[in-house]
Design an enzyme around this catalytic site. Structure first.
Site, PDB file in Angstrom:
ATOM      1  N   THR A 122      -4.169  -7.103   1.329  1.00  0.00           N
ATOM      2  CA  THR A 122      -5.349  -5.940   1.878  1.00  0.00           C
ATOM      3  C   THR A 122      -5.981  -5.301   0.962  1.00  0.00           C
ATOM      4  OG1 THR A 122      -5.308  -3.771   2.994  1.00  0.00           O
ATOM      5  CG2 THR A 122      -3.329  -4.449   2.175  1.00  0.00           C
TER       6      THR A 122
ATOM      7  N   GLU B 162      -6.130  -2.130   0.643  1.00  0.00           N
ATOM      8  CA  GLU B 162      -5.318  -1.099   0.465  1.00  0.00           C
ATOM      9  C   GLU B 162      -4.467  -1.233  -0.727  1.00  0.00           C
ATOM     10  OE1 GLU B 162      -5.159   2.037   2.240  1.00  0.00           O
ATOM     11  OE2 GLU B 162      -7.261   1.308   2.527  1.00  0.00           O
TER      12      GLU B 162
ATOM     13  N   TYR C 173       1.883   2.000   3.760  1.00  0.00           N
ATOM     14  CA  TYR C 173       1.414   0.721   3.730  1.00  0.00           C
ATOM     15  C   TYR C 173       1.086  -0.270   2.753  1.00  0.00           C
ATOM     16  CZ  TYR C 173      -1.997  -2.658   5.684  1.00  0.00           C
ATOM     17  OH  TYR C 173      -2.642  -3.813   5.897  1.00  0.00           O
TER      18      TYR C 173
ATOM     19  N   LYS D  31       2.409  -3.586   1.498  1.00  0.00           N
ATOM     20  CA  LYS D  31       1.742  -4.812   1.088  1.00  0.00           C
ATOM     21  C   LYS D  31       1.472  -5.171  -0.321  1.00  0.00           C
ATOM     22  CE  LYS D  31      -0.148  -5.769   4.981  1.00  0.00           C
ATOM     23  NZ  LYS D  31      -0.111  -7.226   5.721  1.00  0.00           N
TER      24      LYS D  31
HETATM   25  P1  NAP Z   1      -2.959  -5.479  14.231  1.00  0.00           P
HETATM   26  O1  NAP Z   1      -4.222  -5.947  15.232  1.00  0.00           O
HETATM   27  O2  NAP Z   1      -2.582  -4.141  14.180  1.00  0.00           O
HETATM   28  O3  NAP Z   1      -2.022  -6.634  14.712  1.00  0.00           O
HETATM   29  C1  NAP Z   1      -0.520  -6.670  13.977  1.00  0.00           C
HETATM   30  C2  NAP Z   1       0.225  -7.610  14.732  1.00  0.00           C
HETATM   31  O4  NAP Z   1       1.429  -7.420  14.240  1.00  0.00           O
HETATM   32  C3  NAP Z   1       0.627  -7.421  16.013  1.00  0.00           C
HETATM   33  O5  NAP Z   1       0.392  -8.618  16.814  1.00  0.00           O
HETATM   34  C4  NAP Z   1       1.775  -6.927  16.344  1.00  0.00           C
HETATM   35  O6  NAP Z   1       2.404  -6.951  17.367  1.00  0.00           O
HETATM   36  C5  NAP Z   1       2.486  -7.430  15.044  1.00  0.00           C
HETATM   37  N1  NAP Z   1       3.676  -6.651  14.536  1.00  0.00           N
HETATM   38  C6  NAP Z   1       3.842  -5.408  14.459  1.00  0.00           C
HETATM   39  N2  NAP Z   1       5.115  -5.345  13.919  1.00  0.00           N
HETATM   40  C7  NAP Z   1       5.783  -6.461  14.163  1.00  0.00           C
HETATM   41  C8  NAP Z   1       7.141  -6.703  14.104  1.00  0.00           C
HETATM   42  N3  NAP Z   1       8.131  -5.794  13.761  1.00  0.00           N
HETATM   43  N4  NAP Z   1       7.575  -8.004  14.077  1.00  0.00           N
HETATM   44  C9  NAP Z   1       6.613  -8.884  14.369  1.00  0.00           C
HETATM   45  N5  NAP Z   1       5.348  -8.627  14.530  1.00  0.00           N
HETATM   46  C10 NAP Z   1       4.996  -7.249  14.583  1.00  0.00           C
HETATM   47  O7  NAP Z   1      -3.647  -6.113  12.850  1.00  0.00           O
HETATM   48  P2  NAP Z   1      -4.859  -6.978  12.220  1.00  0.00           P
HETATM   49  O8  NAP Z   1      -5.918  -5.997  12.089  1.00  0.00           O
HETATM   50  O9  NAP Z   1      -4.788  -7.934  13.201  1.00  0.00           O
HETATM   51  O10 NAP Z   1      -4.232  -7.533  10.852  1.00  0.00           O
HETATM   52  C11 NAP Z   1      -3.695  -8.783  10.805  1.00  0.00           C
HETATM   53  C12 NAP Z   1      -2.994  -8.532   9.365  1.00  0.00           C
HETATM   54  O11 NAP Z   1      -3.563  -8.523   8.420  1.00  0.00           O
HETATM   55  C13 NAP Z   1      -2.071  -7.482   9.206  1.00  0.00           C
HETATM   56  O12 NAP Z   1      -0.814  -7.742   8.589  1.00  0.00           O
HETATM   57  C14 NAP Z   1      -2.601  -6.425   8.523  1.00  0.00           C
HETATM   58  O13 NAP Z   1      -1.831  -5.464   7.705  1.00  0.00           O
HETATM   59  C15 NAP Z   1      -3.606  -7.110   7.673  1.00  0.00           C
HETATM   60  N6  NAP Z   1      -4.807  -6.784   7.167  1.00  0.00           N
HETATM   61  C16 NAP Z   1      -5.680  -6.242   8.002  1.00  0.00           C
HETATM   62  C17 NAP Z   1      -7.003  -5.912   7.639  1.00  0.00           C
HETATM   63  C18 NAP Z   1      -7.931  -5.402   8.723  1.00  0.00           C
HETATM   64  O14 NAP Z   1      -8.971  -4.575   8.378  1.00  0.00           O
HETATM   65  N7  NAP Z   1      -7.841  -5.607   9.940  1.00  0.00           N
HETATM   66  C19 NAP Z   1      -7.382  -5.850   6.322  1.00  0.00           C
HETATM   67  C20 NAP Z   1      -6.590  -6.626   5.567  1.00  0.00           C
HETATM   68  C21 NAP Z   1      -5.209  -6.739   5.938  1.00  0.00           C
HETATM   69  P3  NAP Z   1       2.215  -6.038  18.604  1.00  0.00           P
HETATM   70  O15 NAP Z   1       0.941  -6.671  19.362  1.00  0.00           O
HETATM   71  O16 NAP Z   1       3.601  -6.229  19.643  1.00  0.00           O
HETATM   72  O17 NAP Z   1       2.155  -4.654  18.010  1.00  0.00           O
HETATM   73  O1  F7E Z   2      -9.412   4.222   8.563  1.00  0.00           O
HETATM   74  C1  F7E Z   2     -10.936   7.439   7.603  1.00  0.00           C
HETATM   75  C2  F7E Z   2      -9.553   7.066   7.365  1.00  0.00           C
HETATM   76  O2  F7E Z   2      -7.577   3.457   9.996  1.00  0.00           O
HETATM   77  C3  F7E Z   2     -10.548   4.131   7.773  1.00  0.00           C
HETATM   78  C4  F7E Z   2      -6.241  -1.186   8.390  1.00  0.00           C
HETATM   79  O3  F7E Z   2      -6.619  -2.345   9.062  1.00  0.00           O
HETATM   80  O4  F7E Z   2      -8.132  -1.621   6.904  1.00  0.00           O
HETATM   81  C5  F7E Z   2      -7.396  -0.596   7.782  1.00  0.00           C
HETATM   82  O5  F7E Z   2      -6.823   0.687   7.158  1.00  0.00           O
HETATM   83  C6  F7E Z   2     -11.048   5.270   7.026  1.00  0.00           C
HETATM   84  C7  F7E Z   2      -9.993   6.049   6.574  1.00  0.00           C
HETATM   85  O6  F7E Z   2      -8.552   1.846   8.352  1.00  0.00           O
HETATM   86  C8  F7E Z   2     -10.418   8.825  11.321  1.00  0.00           C
HETATM   87  O7  F7E Z   2      -9.121   8.335   6.688  1.00  0.00           O
HETATM   88  C9  F7E Z   2     -11.685   9.124   9.409  1.00  0.00           C
HETATM   89  O8  F7E Z   2     -10.566   6.310   5.105  1.00  0.00           O
HETATM   90  O9  F7E Z   2      -9.938   2.596  10.575  1.00  0.00           O
HETATM   91  P1  F7E Z   2      -8.995   2.914   9.529  1.00  0.00           P
HETATM   92  P2  F7E Z   2      -7.820   1.902   7.079  1.00  0.00           P
HETATM   93  O10 F7E Z   2      -7.005   2.918   6.727  1.00  0.00           O
HETATM   94  O11 F7E Z   2      -9.220   1.376   5.949  1.00  0.00           O
HETATM   95  C10 F7E Z   2      -7.197  -1.930   5.688  1.00  0.00           C
HETATM   96  C11 F7E Z   2      -7.821  -2.853   5.073  1.00  0.00           C
HETATM   97  C12 F7E Z   2      -5.977  -2.615   6.223  1.00  0.00           C
HETATM   98  O12 F7E Z   2      -5.345  -3.166   5.574  1.00  0.00           O
HETATM   99  C13 F7E Z   2      -5.150  -1.915   7.238  1.00  0.00           C
HETATM  100  O13 F7E Z   2      -4.148  -2.492   7.969  1.00  0.00           O
HETATM  101  O14 F7E Z   2     -11.287   6.276   8.379  1.00  0.00           O
HETATM  102  N1  F7E Z   2     -10.807   8.379   9.441  1.00  0.00           N
HETATM  103  N2  F7E Z   2     -11.130   9.703  10.841  1.00  0.00           N
HETATM  104  C14 F7E Z   2     -10.192   7.770  10.448  1.00  0.00           C
HETATM  105  N3  F7E Z   2      -9.183   6.839  10.524  1.00  0.00           N
HETATM  106  C15 F7E Z   2      -8.573   6.815  11.803  1.00  0.00           C
HETATM  107  N4  F7E Z   2      -7.832   5.783  12.025  1.00  0.00           N
HETATM  108  N5  F7E Z   2      -8.627   7.681  12.702  1.00  0.00           N
HETATM  109  C16 F7E Z   2      -9.731   8.690  12.540  1.00  0.00           C
HETATM  110  O15 F7E Z   2      -9.663   9.464  13.399  1.00  0.00           O
END
Ligand code: NAP
Ligand code: F7E
Length: 355
Positions: A132, A134, A156, A160
């Site tokens: 990620t 992050e 987090y 990661k």
């Molecule tokens: P998500 O929608 O939050 O999905 C996370 C998945 O992990 C869900 O299926 C969840 O199951 C499962 N999970 C949570 N805890 C678990 C556990 N203890 N054992 C097995 N499975 C578990 O995340 P996403 O946005 O699809 O992202 C997919 C992956 O890419 C994640 O690893 C995330 O950290 C990473 N990532 C995401 C982004 C982004 O912007 N979306 C960017 C970079 C990396 P439940 O449905 O039961 O909760």
């Molecule tokens: O926040 C700000 C918050 O929670 C984005 C995950 O998929 O992407 C995701 O992480 C920004 C942050 O995503 C609210 O402070 C303001 O600066 O949508 P987010 P994230 O933290 O960037 C990365 C790449 C991952 O890997 C992660 O799994 O938005 N923000 N106000 C807020 N964020 C949330 N959630 N809620 C608010 O009300």
């Protein structure tokens, strides 16, 4: 030709559901790990599921990334050609509240899979780790690529980073085909409702139909590089189709603030807003004919103890080696999310008015 077999952790999540769809279209046999839950958690994959008493290429198994035995047994029974480790406690804000659990799942979970691959001596397995942006918390350069310095700012991000590096270690130490995709934020209609983009599009759609009053947000000035999950899961697959395992940054190369996202979404939905006040008193005021009302307020509980202020990716390597060519941009991503949320909100408002 023998069908390829894939195992996806996190199959019920945003990316897992799109990836399962993509792999099934490519004629894979897809196995997914789901968690036992007292309520349904398969909403994103229900359209793919067929009762295994009938012909299907999609199988679900109960398991958890904290449970080494189940992970080992599933890998040993399924003998997948490709494993996509997408499972995680993926919410950065929540990771400050549940740091130990986040490290268990998002960090050690990866090691459990890699250990299973090592013990089972499954040399032909390809492993994908969901890394990620992050990992990059501090702005050292203008943009971040595969060689940029890591500086995670949350439990987090630290979990990661462990997963990212342990993947590299297993690749170099045991000759395992283990790759990572360092994906920047990617969103979609299937994005979880507590992430900021979805929180905004869902709220605005419901506001349009009179189902909500005010939205509370945290830091409006954090900048993110937002792409579409459909474009990004295709790269997860492509990363495992390369000849050699490697690390790839997947990003749009554009950065927008949370406030920019709100402004664009309001414009698309036809809400005229002005921003007033400063700091915790900053508000978005909705102007409807001559009437003014508060649309968005700031709530300090959505601020994180430590914030990644600025993210922008440099995906030159992916453009060249993976032929990465995203179909969505910032505006069309928001359009897609709003269209989806508008149709759900319309249904909800019809139900409410029929009651
Ligand atoms: P998500 O929608 O939050 O999905 C996370 C998945 O992990 C869900 O299926 C969840 O199951 C499962 N999970 C949570 N805890 C678990 C556990 N203890 N054992 C097995 N499975 C578990 O995340 P996403 O946005 O699809 O992202 C997919 C992956 O890419 C994640 O690893 C995330 O950290 C990473 N990532 C995401 C982004 C982004 O912007 N979306 C960017 C970079 C990396 P439940 O449905 O039961 O909760
Ligand atoms: O926040 C700000 C918050 O929670 C984005 C995950 O998929 O992407 C995701 O992480 C920004 C942050 O995503 C609210 O402070 C303001 O600066 O949508 P987010 P994230 O933290 O960037 C990365 C790449 C991952 O890997 C992660 O799994 O938005 N923000 N106000 C807020 N964020 C949330 N959630 N809620 C608010 O009300």
């Amino acid at each position: 030709m023998k069908k390829k077999i894939a195992l996806i952790t996190g199959v019920t999540g945003q990316d897992g559901s799109y990836l399962a769809e993509l792999l099934l279209k490519k004629k894979y046999i897809v196995h997914g790990i789901i968690r036992k839950s007292s309520s349904f958690n398969t909403g994103r994959i229900d359209h793919l599921y067929i009762d295994p008493h009938y012909k299907t290429n999609f199988f679900l198994h109960y398991g958890d990334l904290t449970d080494s035995n189940t992970i080992y047994n599933l890998i040993s029974q399924i003998k997948p050609n490709e494993i996509y480790n997408l499972g995680a406690q993926s919410h950065v804000g929540v990771s400050f509240e549940n740091p130990e659990y986040t490290a268990e799942v998002t960090g050690l979970g990866t090691l459990r899979i890699l250990e299973a691959i090592r013990f089972l001596k499954l040399k032909n397995i390809k492993f994908y780790q969901a890394s990620t942006s992050e990992l990059f918390g501090k702005k050292f350069d203008k943009s971040f690529n595969e060689n940029s310095n890591f500086y995670p700012k949350s439990p987090y991000g630290a979990s990661k980073l462990f997963s990212h590096w342990i993947t590299k270690i297993y690749r170099e130490s045991y000759d395992i085909f283990a790759s990572t995709g360092i994906l920047f934020n990617h969103e979609s209609p299937r994005r979880g409702e507590t992430f900021v983009t979805k929180k905004i599009t869902r709220f605005l759609a419901r506001k349009f139909y009179g189902l909500e009053k005010t939205l509370f947000l945290g830091n409006l000035y954090a900048k993110r590089d937002w792409g579409h999950a459909i474009d990004y899961v295709e790269m997860q697959w492509k990363i495992l189709q390369q000849r050699k395992p490697d690390d790839y940054v997947i990003s749009s190369g554009k950065s927008y603030s949370v406030k920019d996202f709100v402004n664009e979404a309001c414009k698309q939905i036809g809400f005229k807003i002005i921003w007033v006040g400063k700091g915790l008193n900053e508000r978005a005021i909705l102007i409807n004919k001559n009437k003014r009302s508060t649309l968005i307020k700031i709530d300090k509980r959505y601020f994180r103890p430590s914030e990644v202020d600025y993210l922008i990716g440099d995906s030159k390597k992916a453009f060249k080696e993976l032929k990465f060519k995203p179909k969505y941009n910032f505006k069309s991503l928001i359009r897609d999310m709003l269209n989806h949320d508008m149709s759900l909100a319309k249904k909800d408002s019809l139900l409410l008015n029929n009651d």
